[in-house]
Design an enzyme around this catalytic site. Sequence first.
Site, PDB file in Angstrom:
ATOM      1  N   HIS A  50      44.148  26.335 -27.265  1.00 29.60           N
ATOM      2  CA  HIS A  50      45.284  27.053 -26.436  1.00 29.60           C
ATOM      3  C   HIS A  50      44.690  27.495 -25.050  1.00 29.60           C
ATOM      4  O   HIS A  50      43.446  27.495 -25.004  1.00 29.60           O
ATOM      5  CB  HIS A  50      45.883  28.106 -27.309  1.00 29.60           C
ATOM      6  CG  HIS A  50      44.911  29.306 -27.403  1.00 29.60           C
ATOM      7  ND1 HIS A  50      44.196  29.369 -28.770  1.00 29.60           N
ATOM      8  CD2 HIS A  50      44.304  30.344 -26.630  1.00 29.60           C
ATOM      9  CE1 HIS A  50      43.633  30.309 -28.734  1.00 29.60           C
ATOM     10  NE2 HIS A  50      43.624  30.847 -27.517  1.00 29.60           N
TER      11      HIS A  50
HETATM   12  C1  T46 Z   1      41.430  33.582 -27.765  1.00 25.14           C
HETATM   13  C2  T46 Z   1      40.451  32.762 -28.654  1.00 25.14           C
HETATM   14  C3  T46 Z   1      38.979  33.117 -28.362  1.00 25.14           C
HETATM   15  C4  T46 Z   1      46.737  38.624 -34.152  1.00 25.14           C
HETATM   16  O1  T46 Z   1      47.846  39.018 -35.019  1.00 25.14           O
HETATM   17  N1  T46 Z   1      46.543  39.588 -33.164  1.00 25.14           N
HETATM   18  C5  T46 Z   1      45.490  39.060 -32.321  1.00 25.14           C
HETATM   19  O2  T46 Z   1      44.961  40.246 -31.527  1.00 25.14           O
HETATM   20  C6  T46 Z   1      45.043  38.032 -32.363  1.00 25.14           C
HETATM   21  C7  T46 Z   1      43.930  37.496 -31.337  1.00 25.14           C
HETATM   22  C8  T46 Z   1      45.406  37.001 -33.178  1.00 25.14           C
HETATM   23  N2  T46 Z   1      46.297  37.453 -34.089  1.00 25.14           N
HETATM   24  C9  T46 Z   1      46.838  36.306 -35.283  1.00 25.14           C
HETATM   25  C10 T46 Z   1      47.611  35.125 -34.851  1.00 25.14           C
HETATM   26  C11 T46 Z   1      47.338  34.159 -35.760  1.00 25.14           C
HETATM   27  O3  T46 Z   1      48.362  34.385 -36.657  1.00 25.14           O
HETATM   28  O4  T46 Z   1      45.738  35.969 -35.940  1.00 25.14           O
HETATM   29  C12 T46 Z   1      45.963  34.581 -36.206  1.00 25.14           C
HETATM   30  C13 T46 Z   1      45.004  33.921 -35.501  1.00 25.14           C
HETATM   31  O5  T46 Z   1      44.926  33.791 -34.206  1.00 25.14           O
HETATM   32  P1  T46 Z   1      44.543  32.284 -33.431  1.00 25.14           P
HETATM   33  O6  T46 Z   1      44.755  31.278 -33.985  1.00 25.14           O
HETATM   34  O7  T46 Z   1      45.207  32.415 -31.906  1.00 25.14           O
HETATM   35  O8  T46 Z   1      42.720  32.543 -33.185  1.00 25.14           O
HETATM   36  P2  T46 Z   1      41.894  31.690 -32.236  1.00 25.14           P
HETATM   37  O9  T46 Z   1      40.766  31.907 -32.877  1.00 25.14           O
HETATM   38  O10 T46 Z   1      42.346  30.270 -32.334  1.00 25.14           O
HETATM   39  O11 T46 Z   1      42.196  32.402 -30.958  1.00 25.14           O
HETATM   40  C14 T46 Z   1      41.635  33.555 -30.495  1.00 25.14           C
HETATM   41  C15 T46 Z   1      42.678  34.306 -29.652  1.00 25.14           C
HETATM   42  O12 T46 Z   1      44.069  34.363 -30.326  1.00 25.14           O
HETATM   43  C16 T46 Z   1      42.805  33.747 -28.458  1.00 25.14           C
HETATM   44  O13 T46 Z   1      43.606  34.509 -27.663  1.00 25.14           O
HETATM   45  O14 T46 Z   1      41.522  33.058 -26.662  1.00 25.14           O
HETATM   46  O15 T46 Z   1      40.473  33.520 -30.014  1.00 25.14           O
END
Ligand code: T46
Length: 135
Positions: A50
Amino acid sequence: MYNCCLVKFKSIADRYGSLTPIEGKIDIPFEIKRVYYITKVGPDVTRGFHSHRTLHQVLICLNGSVKIKLKNPVSEEIVELNDSSVGLYIGPYVWREMYDFSEGSVLLVLASDYYKEEDYIRNYDFYLEEAKKRF
Ligand code: T46
């Protein structure tokens, strides 16, 4: 690369160990509103896929190592984080993928804003469409 750079933090090391302070707007270019960390990632897992529209973040690998693929419509780069005194700043409109997390790795993220799902672009074609206007 566009909207990305490595940031070196000053560590204070003595015979008692090492301490690395990070102050918002001083050591990194934004005020820190949110902190999260990623742990226990399996060896074949890739996360991310993303971009953000407005969010600024600094990623720091506190333990172990992780690779980050950074993309924009015109270039691509891979950065390996393996030093807890080095952060990777990622600004808006940079596509990121995190992979090759070593066993026991801890990826700390300092963010400029609260969690807002509407700030994410999670579809690569939509990302290219929006990001291309900036290049
Ligand atoms: C990024 C990279 C480096 C939350 O509820 N609160 C939060 O602050 C975050 C970051 C995520 N979430 C939830 C949203 C999803 O249901 O946690 C779950 C996993 O998130 P995501 O799939 O977006 O995780 P990554 O590791 O793909 O990405 C994260 C950050 O979301 C993103 O901003 O830049 O780490």
